[in-house]
Design an enzyme around this catalytic site. Structure first.
Site, PDB file in Angstrom:
ATOM      1  N   ARG A 168      10.020   6.194  -2.831  1.00  0.00           N
ATOM      2  CA  ARG A 168      10.006   7.114  -4.267  1.00  0.00           C
ATOM      3  C   ARG A 168      11.434   7.518  -3.858  1.00  0.00           C
ATOM      4  NH1 ARG A 168       5.175   9.844  -2.802  1.00  0.00           N
ATOM      5  NH2 ARG A 168       3.645   8.810  -3.638  1.00  0.00           N
TER       6      ARG A 168
ATOM      7  N   TYR B 169      -9.343  -5.957   2.626  1.00  0.00           N
ATOM      8  CA  TYR B 169      -9.001  -4.674   3.329  1.00  0.00           C
ATOM      9  C   TYR B 169      -9.419  -3.621   2.465  1.00  0.00           C
ATOM     10  CZ  TYR B 169      -5.097  -1.681   5.386  1.00  0.00           C
ATOM     11  OH  TYR B 169      -4.435  -0.300   6.330  1.00  0.00           O
TER      12      TYR B 169
ATOM     13  N   ARG C 112      -9.654  -6.383  13.188  1.00  0.00           N
ATOM     14  CA  ARG C 112      -8.703  -4.985  14.566  1.00  0.00           C
ATOM     15  C   ARG C 112      -9.663  -3.769  14.864  1.00  0.00           C
ATOM     16  NH1 ARG C 112      -4.962  -6.710  17.112  1.00  0.00           N
ATOM     17  NH2 ARG C 112      -3.887  -4.324  18.001  1.00  0.00           N
TER      18      ARG C 112
ATOM     19  N   ASP D 176      -9.794  -0.118   0.436  1.00  0.00           N
ATOM     20  CA  ASP D 176      -9.960   1.505  -0.108  1.00  0.00           C
ATOM     21  C   ASP D 176     -11.396   1.880  -0.922  1.00  0.00           C
ATOM     22  OD1 ASP D 176      -7.715   1.643   0.917  1.00  0.00           O
ATOM     23  OD2 ASP D 176      -6.894   2.292  -0.777  1.00  0.00           O
TER      24      ASP D 176
ATOM     25  N   ARG E  10      -1.591   6.922  16.014  1.00  0.00           N
ATOM     26  CA  ARG E  10      -0.976   7.937  14.686  1.00  0.00           C
ATOM     27  C   ARG E  10      -1.606   9.049  15.705  1.00  0.00           C
ATOM     28  NH1 ARG E  10      -4.094   6.016   8.632  1.00  0.00           N
ATOM     29  NH2 ARG E  10      -5.382   5.707   9.882  1.00  0.00           N
TER      30      ARG E  10
ATOM     31  N   GLU F   5      -4.689   7.546  17.653  1.00  0.00           N
ATOM     32  CA  GLU F   5      -5.473   6.509  17.787  1.00  0.00           C
ATOM     33  C   GLU F   5      -5.097   5.202  18.355  1.00  0.00           C
ATOM     34  OE1 GLU F   5      -6.143   6.573  13.653  1.00  0.00           O
ATOM     35  OE2 GLU F   5      -5.645   4.830  13.038  1.00  0.00           O
TER      36      GLU F   5
ATOM     37  N   ARG G  80       0.647  -0.852   0.093  1.00  0.00           N
ATOM     38  CA  ARG G  80      -0.052  -0.324  -0.538  1.00  0.00           C
ATOM     39  C   ARG G  80       0.889   1.467   0.007  1.00  0.00           C
ATOM     40  NH1 ARG G  80      -4.973  -0.190   2.232  1.00  0.00           N
ATOM     41  NH2 ARG G  80      -4.883   2.051   2.877  1.00  0.00           N
TER      42      ARG G  80
HETATM   43  N1  UDP Z   1       3.066   1.184   8.189  1.00  0.00           N
HETATM   44  C1  UDP Z   1       4.270   0.919   9.090  1.00  0.00           C
HETATM   45  N2  UDP Z   1       3.702   2.748   9.091  1.00  0.00           N
HETATM   46  C2  UDP Z   1       3.732   3.863   8.915  1.00  0.00           C
HETATM   47  C3  UDP Z   1       3.226   3.645   7.796  1.00  0.00           C
HETATM   48  C4  UDP Z   1       1.864   2.449   7.410  1.00  0.00           C
HETATM   49  O1  UDP Z   1       4.368   0.315   9.242  1.00  0.00           O
HETATM   50  O2  UDP Z   1       4.554   4.643   9.489  1.00  0.00           O
HETATM   51  C5  UDP Z   1       2.162  -0.048   7.553  1.00  0.00           C
HETATM   52  C6  UDP Z   1       1.302  -0.869   8.644  1.00  0.00           C
HETATM   53  O3  UDP Z   1       1.133  -1.955   8.446  1.00  0.00           O
HETATM   54  C7  UDP Z   1      -0.215   0.081   8.125  1.00  0.00           C
HETATM   55  C8  UDP Z   1      -0.140  -0.292   6.719  1.00  0.00           C
HETATM   56  O4  UDP Z   1       1.239   0.417   6.496  1.00  0.00           O
HETATM   57  O5  UDP Z   1      -1.221  -1.241   8.327  1.00  0.00           O
HETATM   58  C9  UDP Z   1      -0.864   0.768   5.993  1.00  0.00           C
HETATM   59  O6  UDP Z   1      -1.114   2.014   5.900  1.00  0.00           O
HETATM   60  P1  UDP Z   1      -1.878   2.585   5.381  1.00  0.00           P
HETATM   61  O7  UDP Z   1      -0.970   4.408   5.923  1.00  0.00           O
HETATM   62  O8  UDP Z   1      -2.106   2.722   4.157  1.00  0.00           O
HETATM   63  O9  UDP Z   1      -2.721   2.203   6.814  1.00  0.00           O
HETATM   64  P2  UDP Z   1      -4.642   2.866   7.464  1.00  0.00           P
HETATM   65  O10 UDP Z   1      -4.330   4.594   6.408  1.00  0.00           O
HETATM   66  O11 UDP Z   1      -5.250   1.933   5.959  1.00  0.00           O
HETATM   67  O12 UDP Z   1      -4.512   2.611   8.210  1.00  0.00           O
END
Ligand code: UDP
Length: 383
Positions: free
Chosen positions: A176, A347, A248, A349, A278, A299, A172
């Site tokens: 870059r 999962y 979850r 979007d 976060r 969160e 996901r």
């Molecule tokens: N992830 C991580 N560190 C970060 C951001 C994301 O390890 O700083 C991993 C984590 O396993 C997460 C996955 O990447 O569940 C997908 O992140 P995304 O931001 O797409 O999650 P969402 O916003 O869908 O919760």
């Protein structure tokens, strides 16, 4: 001859199929257990005036022009580029992984080609076919970046070791070797000017659609319709006869603060020692608005209990075996089609949900018109 259609769930999946059937002249009843539409995309204005993403951050991004055009029919989407910071220790980095993050983390000032070689030298080339999240990370970015940015966050988010998680979760996130810090690669990105709930309300606003909020609907009650769509949890449809599929869930600790708390919508806390994953500062999802105070959500992720709101399907080996049992039951059922995040236990979007709902509605309409068997799934939940 108009058909009588039942739709369970008023998130994007349910709303889109309801609209498609209503527009072809059928009568649709939508049943939603919650007191609002839009599922986990629901947004609500806080007393401070800030538009809050009640179930956590939702940013609309898609590569499907059809989906982008579809949502524009139901409200204005304002231009929005999602930017995220990541905290490791007491240092802040740009996420996703880009040239800025790599140089800041390693204390270097490399150009793109140097950074690419530098990262490639740190990756694990002995892993030829990465299967787990950890293997994927080690082949892509190497151990130091993996340990700092992914291992702790992922353990908190999913409650298991990243060696047990599929590689697809990491896919996901972009990597870059430029300073582009946009969180998503998709060509179409935006956030609805007045939040997501009015968009879903507008999709459902059709003379042939009746919405029943705060109303549960069972498998037995669906029998009296010409066809039913189920976007609720697939295990709930079958009364959990093969046990509950694990999800979850998230807990949010809200706080109202003066001014600007963090200057951007989302800051990830990657260290395992920080209990939350976060902090979301909602007013930054609407940069076209001005607010003197701010609403932030800390969160926390945990295993979903029976009475909690499901968010992320766990889908490990045990759950996949359970899902297979439910898929078998669903395929033996007639008169119902399963779709969406909860209906197919994936999962997803928002844009994929809409894309699949349009596809599902069209395939089911075609089957009904041809008097052919209607599939339980238009998108394979095991695929
Ligand atoms: N992830 C991580 N560190 C970060 C951001 C994301 O390890 O700083 C991993 C984590 O396993 C997460 C996955 O990447 O569940 C997908 O992140 P995304 O931001 O797409 O999650 P969402 O916003 O869908 O919760």
């Amino acid at each position: 001859m108009p058909l009588r259609i039942a739709v369970v769930g008023a998130g994007f999946s349910g709303a889109v199929v309801a609209r498609e059937f209503a527009e072809s002249g059928n009568h649709v009843e939508v049943f939603e257990v919650r007191g609002h539409v839009a599922g986990n995309c629901h947004t609500q204005r806080h007393d401070s005036g800030v538009m809050v993403h009640v179930y956590g951050p939702h940013i609309f991004h898609t590569q499907h022009e059809e989906v982008w055009n579809y949502v524009q029919r139901f409200g204005t989407f304002k231009p929005y580029r999602h930017r995220v910071r990541a905290m490791v220790g007491n240092k802040a980095y740009q996420m996703p992984m880009n040239l800025g993050l790599i140089n800041a983390f390693f204390g270097t000032s490399m150009d793109p080609a140097q950074a690419e070689r530098f990262v490639a030298d740190r990756t694990d080339s002995s892993i030829t076919n990465p299967v787990s999240f950890e293997e994927q990370a080690l082949t892509l970015v190497g151990r130091e970046l993996y340990e700092a940015f992914f291992a702790g966050y992922t353990r908190k988010q999913w409650g298991v070791d990243p060696r047990e998680l599929p590689a697809s979760i990491l896919a996901r996130l972009p990597l870059r070797f430029t300073d582009d810090d946009s969180y998503f690669n998709h060509p179409y990105q935006g956030i609805p000017e007045h939040g997501y709930t009015p968009i879903v309300e507008a999709i459902l606003d059709h003379p042939n659609v009746t919405v029943h909020l705060s109303t549960r609907c069972s498998r037995a009650e669906l029998q009296s319709y010409d066809h039913a769509f189920w976007s609720g949890p697939i295990d709930a449809y079958f009364n959990f006869e093969h046990g509950r599929l694990a999800y979850r869930t998230l807990d949010f600790e809200p706080e109202v603060v003066a001014g600007d708390f963090q200057g951007c919508p989302v800051v990830n806390y990657c260290d395992a020692e920080v209990p939350y994953t976060r902090i979301t500062e909602h007013k930054h999802f609407a940069p076209w608005e001005t607010h003197s105070s701010s609403v932030i959500y800390r969160e926390f992720s945990r295993l979903c209990g029976d009475a909690d709101t499901p968010y992320y399907p766990v889908r490990l080996v045990k759950e996949k075996a359970q899902l297979l049992e439910y898929v078998r039951l669903a395929r033996a059922e007639t008169g119902v089609t399963f779709l969406g995040r909860l209906g197919t236990y994936r999962y997803l979007d928002m844009d994929v949900t809409i894309h699949e709902a349009l596809k599902t509605a069209r395939a089911v309409q075609a089957a009904l018109a041809a008097a052919s068997p209607v599939p339980a799934f238009v998108v394979d939940p095991l695929g």
